[in-house]
Enzyme design. Structure first.
Site, mmCIF file in Angstrom:
data_model
loop_
_atom_site.group_PDB
_atom_site.id
_atom_site.type_symbol
_atom_site.label_atom_id
_atom_site.label_comp_id
_atom_site.label_asym_id
_atom_site.label_seq_id
_atom_site.Cartn_x
_atom_site.Cartn_y
_atom_site.Cartn_z
ATOM 1 N N PRO A 126 -13.826 -25.779 -24.473
ATOM 2 C CA PRO A 126 -12.903 -25.720 -23.335
ATOM 3 C C PRO A 126 -12.507 -24.281 -23.016
ATOM 4 C CG PRO A 126 -12.153 -27.299 -24.972
ATOM 5 C CD PRO A 126 -13.273 -26.535 -25.580
ATOM 6 N N PHE A 127 -12.366 -24.018 -21.733
ATOM 7 C CA PHE A 127 -11.959 -22.703 -21.245
ATOM 8 C C PHE A 127 -10.794 -22.902 -20.289
ATOM 9 C CE2 PHE A 127 -12.130 -19.262 -18.153
ATOM 10 C CZ PHE A 127 -12.215 -18.150 -18.972
#
Length: 73
Positions: free
Chosen positions: A2-3
């Site tokens: 995840p970013f």
């Protein structure tokens, strides 16, 4: 992996940005079960002169608010 990308007006301290990063990471990890070390956070600070709402930059809005405050004093 995840970013999380945060865009905000400039002006927060390094300590505030670090806390934002820690809190976002902890919350995402708690909700999704993803390990914190696999969560990336980027904080982009944008100068008020380069960000606008309703066609007016936040720098201009601050300037108008300051002038209104001077007139009300």
């Amino acid at each position: 992996m995840p970013f999380i990308n945060v865009k905000q007006l400039s002006g927060r301290t390094d300590e505030q940005n670090a806390e934002i990063s820690r809190e976002l990471t902890a919350t995402y990890a708690r909700v999704t079960g993803v390990k914190p070390e696999n969560i990336w956070v980027a904080i982009e600070e944008i100068p008020a002169k380069n960000w606008s709402a309703g066609g007016v930059t936040f720098a201009a809005k601050a300037e108008l608010a300051a002038k209104a405050g001077e007139q009300g004093a």
